[in-house]
Design a protein around this motif. Structure first.
Motif, mmCIF file in Angstrom:
data_model
loop_
_atom_site.group_PDB
_atom_site.id
_atom_site.type_symbol
_atom_site.label_atom_id
_atom_site.label_comp_id
_atom_site.label_asym_id
_atom_site.label_seq_id
_atom_site.Cartn_x
_atom_site.Cartn_y
_atom_site.Cartn_z
ATOM 1 N N PRO A 13 -1.758 1.279 1.293
ATOM 2 C CA PRO A 13 -1.034 -0.098 1.680
ATOM 3 C C PRO A 13 -2.103 -1.314 1.769
ATOM 4 O O PRO A 13 -2.065 -2.567 1.124
ATOM 5 N N VAL A 16 -3.452 -2.171 -1.689
ATOM 6 C CA VAL A 16 -2.614 -3.133 -2.294
ATOM 7 C C VAL A 16 -2.710 -4.416 -1.951
ATOM 8 O O VAL A 16 -2.587 -5.508 -2.670
ATOM 9 N N LEU A 17 -2.830 -4.558 -0.714
ATOM 10 C CA LEU A 17 -2.823 -5.952 0.170
ATOM 11 C C LEU A 17 -4.123 -6.599 -0.410
ATOM 12 O O LEU A 17 -3.963 -7.813 -0.770
#
Length: 93
Positions: A13, A16-17
């Motif tokens: 996550p 991806v951020l």
């Protein structure tokens, strides 16, 4: 965000951020370059138009100066003729 992705156990996550942030920044840079390019083209166009107007004004001033010289010569000639007629007096009529 990339450092946090490397350090934390839940890397997907955060990675991806980080990629989304990088893509957003790249998009903002691209938009800014497009605006700068459009502004530069606008300024170039305006400058070209102003140069054409200035050239036209210069030629108009030259023409006006030529006409003023012709009028001055005509006025000088008329003054000489009037002076000559006045010197001759009423018998010239």
């Amino acid at each position: 965000a990339l450092v946090a992705a490397a350090v934390t156990p839940a890397t997907l996550p955060v990675a991806v951020l980080a990629l989304l942030l990088a893509a957003g920044g790249a998009h903002q840079l691209w938009l800014r370059r497009q605006r700068e390019r459009a502004d530069a083209e606008y300024v170039t166009k305006q400058l070209s138009e102003l140069r054409e107007l200035a050239d036209g004004a210069v030629w108009a001033l030259h023409e006006y100066a030529r006409e003023a010289d012709k009028r001055a010569q005509g006025a000088t000639s008329d003054l000489a003729e009037l002076t000559r007629l006045l010197r001759r007096g009423p018998r010239a009529a």
